[in-house]
Design a protein around this motif. Structure first.
Motif, PDB file in Angstrom:
ATOM      1  N   PRO A  63      36.533 123.575 -51.141  1.00  0.00           N
ATOM      2  CA  PRO A  63      36.296 121.859 -51.109  1.00  0.00           C
ATOM      3  C   PRO A  63      35.825 120.647 -50.329  1.00  0.00           C
ATOM      4  N   ALA A  64      36.164 121.805 -49.117  1.00  0.00           N
ATOM      5  CA  ALA A  64      36.207 121.184 -47.609  1.00  0.00           C
ATOM      6  C   ALA A  64      35.817 121.727 -46.429  1.00  0.00           C
TER       7      ALA A  64
ATOM      8  N   THR B 224      33.327 121.341 -44.488  1.00  0.00           N
ATOM      9  CA  THR B 224      32.576 120.315 -43.764  1.00  0.00           C
ATOM     10  C   THR B 224      33.089 119.378 -43.294  1.00  0.00           C
ATOM     11  N   TYR B 225      33.319 119.286 -41.807  1.00  0.00           N
ATOM     12  CA  TYR B 225      33.793 117.453 -41.544  1.00  0.00           C
ATOM     13  C   TYR B 225      33.401 115.990 -42.978  1.00  0.00           C
ATOM     14  N   GLU B 226      32.186 116.474 -43.492  1.00  0.00           N
ATOM     15  CA  GLU B 226      31.503 115.419 -44.430  1.00  0.00           C
ATOM     16  C   GLU B 226      32.230 115.872 -45.698  1.00  0.00           C
ATOM     17  N   LYS B 227      33.002 116.674 -45.992  1.00  0.00           N
ATOM     18  CA  LYS B 227      32.889 116.587 -46.834  1.00  0.00           C
ATOM     19  C   LYS B 227      34.924 116.445 -47.386  1.00  0.00           C
ATOM     20  N   MET B 228      35.061 117.325 -46.240  1.00  0.00           N
ATOM     21  CA  MET B 228      36.669 116.990 -45.808  1.00  0.00           C
ATOM     22  C   MET B 228      37.018 115.591 -46.019  1.00  0.00           C
ATOM     23  N   PHE B 229      35.817 114.703 -45.371  1.00  0.00           N
ATOM     24  CA  PHE B 229      36.859 113.116 -45.380  1.00  0.00           C
ATOM     25  C   PHE B 229      35.821 112.878 -46.595  1.00  0.00           C
ATOM     26  N   ARG B 230      35.157 113.156 -47.325  1.00  0.00           N
ATOM     27  CA  ARG B 230      35.068 112.362 -48.450  1.00  0.00           C
ATOM     28  C   ARG B 230      35.319 112.966 -49.522  1.00  0.00           C
ATOM     29  N   TYR B 231      36.097 114.113 -50.224  1.00  0.00           N
ATOM     30  CA  TYR B 231      37.712 115.029 -50.744  1.00  0.00           C
ATOM     31  C   TYR B 231      38.419 114.188 -50.387  1.00  0.00           C
ATOM     32  N   ASN B 232      39.270 113.749 -49.298  1.00  0.00           N
ATOM     33  CA  ASN B 232      40.121 113.042 -48.875  1.00  0.00           C
ATOM     34  C   ASN B 232      40.168 111.805 -49.939  1.00  0.00           C
ATOM     35  N   VAL B 233      38.840 111.408 -49.255  1.00  0.00           N
ATOM     36  CA  VAL B 233      39.446 109.072 -49.719  1.00  0.00           C
ATOM     37  C   VAL B 233      39.351 109.819 -51.004  1.00  0.00           C
ATOM     38  N   ASP B 234      38.226 110.349 -51.952  1.00  0.00           N
ATOM     39  CA  ASP B 234      38.344 110.590 -53.408  1.00  0.00           C
ATOM     40  C   ASP B 234      39.775 110.738 -53.954  1.00  0.00           C
ATOM     41  N   GLN B 235      40.663 111.595 -53.103  1.00  0.00           N
ATOM     42  CA  GLN B 235      41.998 111.995 -53.920  1.00  0.00           C
ATOM     43  C   GLN B 235      42.583 110.930 -53.472  1.00  0.00           C
ATOM     44  N   LEU B 236      42.899 110.750 -52.261  1.00  0.00           N
ATOM     45  CA  LEU B 236      44.038 109.359 -51.905  1.00  0.00           C
ATOM     46  C   LEU B 236      43.546 108.349 -52.807  1.00  0.00           C
ATOM     47  N   ALA B 237      42.172 107.616 -52.973  1.00  0.00           N
ATOM     48  CA  ALA B 237      41.427 106.344 -54.377  1.00  0.00           C
ATOM     49  C   ALA B 237      42.482 106.601 -55.297  1.00  0.00           C
ATOM     50  N   THR B 238      41.946 107.551 -55.886  1.00  0.00           N
ATOM     51  CA  THR B 238      42.254 108.006 -57.360  1.00  0.00           C
ATOM     52  C   THR B 238      43.247 108.393 -57.788  1.00  0.00           C
ATOM     53  N   ALA B 239      44.824 108.337 -57.049  1.00  0.00           N
ATOM     54  CA  ALA B 239      45.992 108.606 -56.844  1.00  0.00           C
ATOM     55  C   ALA B 239      46.449 106.873 -56.794  1.00  0.00           C
ATOM     56  N   MET B 240      45.877 106.346 -55.933  1.00  0.00           N
ATOM     57  CA  MET B 240      46.609 105.067 -55.693  1.00  0.00           C
ATOM     58  C   MET B 240      46.329 104.074 -56.783  1.00  0.00           C
ATOM     59  N   ALA B 241      44.845 104.213 -57.816  1.00  0.00           N
ATOM     60  CA  ALA B 241      43.905 103.979 -58.470  1.00  0.00           C
ATOM     61  C   ALA B 241      45.123 103.972 -59.822  1.00  0.00           C
TER      62      ALA B 241
END
Length: 300
Positions: free
Chosen positions: A277-278, A280-297
């Motif tokens: 899922p990661a 490239t850097y762009e895909k890595m960063f978006r993936y991490n943001v999505d994972q973290l935001a989902t867990a926090m929500a």
């Protein structure tokens, strides 16, 4: 009737004239980058004018990397070498000596406003600068300058690529803010394997708790782990993540003791392979943001 041989001769002459009329271009630069995240950013700036080799491979740990003879060979052949710096690549000086490489690596993190922390009674600079795209913009400027110096004929292409990628980094930063700014401050807390998200946390006001320090080579004492467990319980941290490039057992042990729920895997200092899922850097960063935001929500 015109002979077949004459037709072939005319075609060959036309091809030669076309080649001679084409503008001369520099040869592809042989470039080495210390690890996959940096290698991808170099590719984005260099485009078709560079051939980039990453010393640390996909899912590899740049802290505990052990160079091979093939790595020494690649480094010796490099025309430009890039490292992140700030203590990340502790093995690089040994590799330079072993390989016979005569150049000086370009440290792309120069100019970044770094953060420090106390670890084992010492003040240490956090090397994980790329986990904020704001910092990667500094990388891009330093990479463009180094590539243009090594290959002036393609400087205009490097400049155009750098400007395009910088706009993409601005978009990534805005995307992350849009996700986290909507989450209450007291819910922006997660447990991770080691302290690699400091710049991410600084930019998006997220608290990361970790049993290990800045390097995966460090070891957490029983007292440190017990203290962390108490902190997680008192601050009601609800989610934990493990990382693709290191051992998840300790963070799972802490999570079990605290009741934190698994949020998934993060890509912190290494890209995935092409099928992950990661890649490239762009895909890595978006993936991490999505994972973290989902867990926090979910924990809100």
């Amino acid at each position: 009737m015109i002979s077949r041989r004459l037709l072939l001769s005319v075609a060959a002459l036309s091809a030669l004239m076309a080649l001679s009329a084409a503008p001369a271009s520099a040869e592809t630069l042989k470039v080495v980058a210390s690890f996959t995240v940096l290698a991808d950013v170099v590719k984005q700036v260099g485009g078709d004018h560079v051939h980039v080799t990453s010393l640390v491979g996909p899912n590899g740990d740049p802290h505990e990397f052990e160079p091979s003879p093939a790595d020494a060979k690649n480094l010796k052949a490099a025309e430009v070498t890039f490292v992140s710096g700030e203590g990340l690549e502790g093995w690089m000086d040994r590799l330079i000596t072993a390989s016979g490489y005569k150049g000086k690596p370009v440290t792309v993190s120069e100019g970044i406003s770094t953060r420090t922390m106390e670890e084992d009674g010492k003040t240490i600079t956090d090397p994980h600068v790329w986990n904020s795209p704001v910092n990667v913009k500094v990388w891009v400027a330093n990479i463009e300058k180094a590539l243009s110096s090594a290959d002036p004929a393609d400087a205009a292409a490097f400049k155009a690529n750098a400007e395009k990628y910088t706009r993409k980094l601005d978009e990534l930063n805005a995307y992350a803010h849009s996700k986290f700014d909507a989450i209450a401050d007291d819910r922006r807390k997660v447990l991770t394997s080691h302290d690699a998200f400091g710049y991410f946390g600084r930019e998006y006001k997220v608290s990361f708790l970790a049993p290990l320090g800045l390097s995966t080579e460090s070891e957490a004492s029983a007292a440190d782990v017990a203290k962390l467990i108490d902190q997680i319980k008192s601050e009601h941290v609800k989610a934990y993540f493990f990382e693709n490039s290191n051992d998840p057992r300790l963070v799972k042990q802490v999570a079990k003791a605290t009741g934190a729920e698994p949020g998934g895997e993060l890509y912190v200092e290494s890209l995935s392979d092409a099928k992950g899922p990661a890649p490239t850097y762009e895909k890595m960063f978006r993936y991490n943001v999505d994972q973290l935001a989902t867990a926090m929500a979910k924990s809100s």
